[in-house]
Enzyme design. Structure first.
Site, PDB file in Angstrom:
ATOM      1  N   HIS A  39       0.763  -1.247   0.000  1.00  0.00           N
ATOM      2  CA  HIS A  39       0.000   0.000   0.000  1.00  0.00           C
ATOM      3  C   HIS A  39       0.796   1.300   0.000  1.00  0.00           C
ATOM      4  CE1 HIS A  39      -3.627  -2.320   0.516  1.00  0.00           C
ATOM      5  NE2 HIS A  39      -3.103  -2.924   1.565  1.00  0.00           N
ATOM      6  N   LYS A  67      -5.561  -9.424  -7.693  1.00  0.00           N
ATOM      7  CA  LYS A  67      -6.196  -8.851  -6.501  1.00  0.00           C
ATOM      8  C   LYS A  67      -7.258  -7.872  -6.991  1.00  0.00           C
ATOM      9  CE  LYS A  67      -5.312  -6.670  -2.044  1.00  0.00           C
ATOM     10  NZ  LYS A  67      -4.342  -6.090  -1.111  1.00  0.00           N
ATOM     11  N   HIS A 143      -3.154  -2.831   8.067  1.00  0.00           N
ATOM     12  CA  HIS A 143      -4.236  -3.236   7.164  1.00  0.00           C
ATOM     13  C   HIS A 143      -4.920  -2.004   6.588  1.00  0.00           C
ATOM     14  CE1 HIS A 143      -8.273  -4.749   6.149  1.00  0.00           C
ATOM     15  NE2 HIS A 143      -8.743  -3.922   7.048  1.00  0.00           N
TER      16      HIS A 143
HETATM   17  N1  U3P Z   1      -8.354  -2.842  -0.058  1.00  0.00           N
HETATM   18  C1  U3P Z   1      -7.695  -1.741  -0.584  1.00  0.00           C
HETATM   19  N2  U3P Z   1      -8.405  -0.583  -0.755  1.00  0.00           N
HETATM   20  C2  U3P Z   1      -9.723  -0.456  -0.410  1.00  0.00           C
HETATM   21  C3  U3P Z   1     -10.374  -1.591   0.143  1.00  0.00           C
HETATM   22  C4  U3P Z   1      -9.675  -2.759   0.296  1.00  0.00           C
HETATM   23  O1  U3P Z   1      -6.498  -1.795  -0.859  1.00  0.00           O
HETATM   24  O2  U3P Z   1     -10.289   0.630  -0.584  1.00  0.00           O
HETATM   25  P1  U3P Z   1      -5.522  -6.307   3.721  1.00  0.00           P
HETATM   26  O3  U3P Z   1      -4.437  -7.324   3.469  1.00  0.00           O
HETATM   27  O4  U3P Z   1      -6.419  -6.687   4.828  1.00  0.00           O
HETATM   28  O5  U3P Z   1      -4.952  -4.916   3.835  1.00  0.00           O
HETATM   29  O6  U3P Z   1     -10.345  -5.869   1.919  1.00  0.00           O
HETATM   30  C5  U3P Z   1      -9.478  -6.826   1.352  1.00  0.00           C
HETATM   31  C6  U3P Z   1      -8.214  -6.170   0.882  1.00  0.00           C
HETATM   32  O7  U3P Z   1      -8.494  -5.172  -0.084  1.00  0.00           O
HETATM   33  C7  U3P Z   1      -7.427  -5.490   2.003  1.00  0.00           C
HETATM   34  O8  U3P Z   1      -6.419  -6.386   2.372  1.00  0.00           O
HETATM   35  C8  U3P Z   1      -6.846  -4.254   1.345  1.00  0.00           C
HETATM   36  O9  U3P Z   1      -5.494  -4.516   1.012  1.00  0.00           O
HETATM   37  C9  U3P Z   1      -7.596  -4.099   0.063  1.00  0.00           C
END
Ligand code: U3P
Length: 150
Positions: A39, A67, A143
């Protein structure tokens, strides 16, 4: 002699355990590393589909499947970590360890038009209020929860 051997073995096991504890990153640190990999992109401002296609592939999010949604934050790491000091709010999973901060982002959404690993993404860019979860001591992002809609 037998006692000495037992004591040395005990000491060795203790040192091994201590060593493992010291060299292994905590859960929070390991998850923060993954968060940064997925991210954080402080060096660019992104914003277009080509950026999403290349970044999603180079950061390993296009295999074994594309993804569906991933957001990149374009701020320096101190600014991002600082979001963890904002007031606690409820995350989507019900835990109270989420925080909101306004940052520049590129959101990448899978269009579904190209199979992995050459996934094809639709980019949306801008300054957004994002919600992130933080954990550990020191408190670090672990997260990406989503956006707060305006
Ligand atoms: N996610 C995003 N942006 C958003 C919503 C979701 O990057 O606006 P993580 O490993 O828990 O961080 O919700 C599942 C995944 O989508 C999240 O994973 C987040 O990385 C991504």
């Amino acid at each position: 002699m037998a006692l000495q051997k037992t004591l040395s073995l005990l000491l060795l096991s203790l040192l091994t355990l201590l060593g493992l504890g010291l060299v292994q990153p905590s859960y929070g640190q390991a998850t923060n590393k993954k968060f940064k990999w997925q991210h954080v992109d402080s060096t660019e401002t992104g914003g277009n589909n080509f950026y999403c296609d290349t970044m999603m592939q180079s950061r390993g999010m296009t295999r074994p499947t594309c993804k569906q949604l991933n957001t990149f934050i374009h701020e320096n790491i101190e600014t991002i970590n600082n979001i963890c000091n904002a007031p606690n709010i409820r995350c989507k999973n019900g835990r109270m360890n989420c925080h909101v901060g306004e940052v520049r982002v590129t959101g990448c959404k899978d269009t579904g038009s190209s199979p992995p690993p050459k996934c094809s993404y639709q980019a949306t860019a801008g300054k957004k209020n994002v919600t992130i979860a933080c954990d550990g001591n020191p408190l670090l992002p672990v997260h990406f929860d989503g956006y707060i809609l305006p």
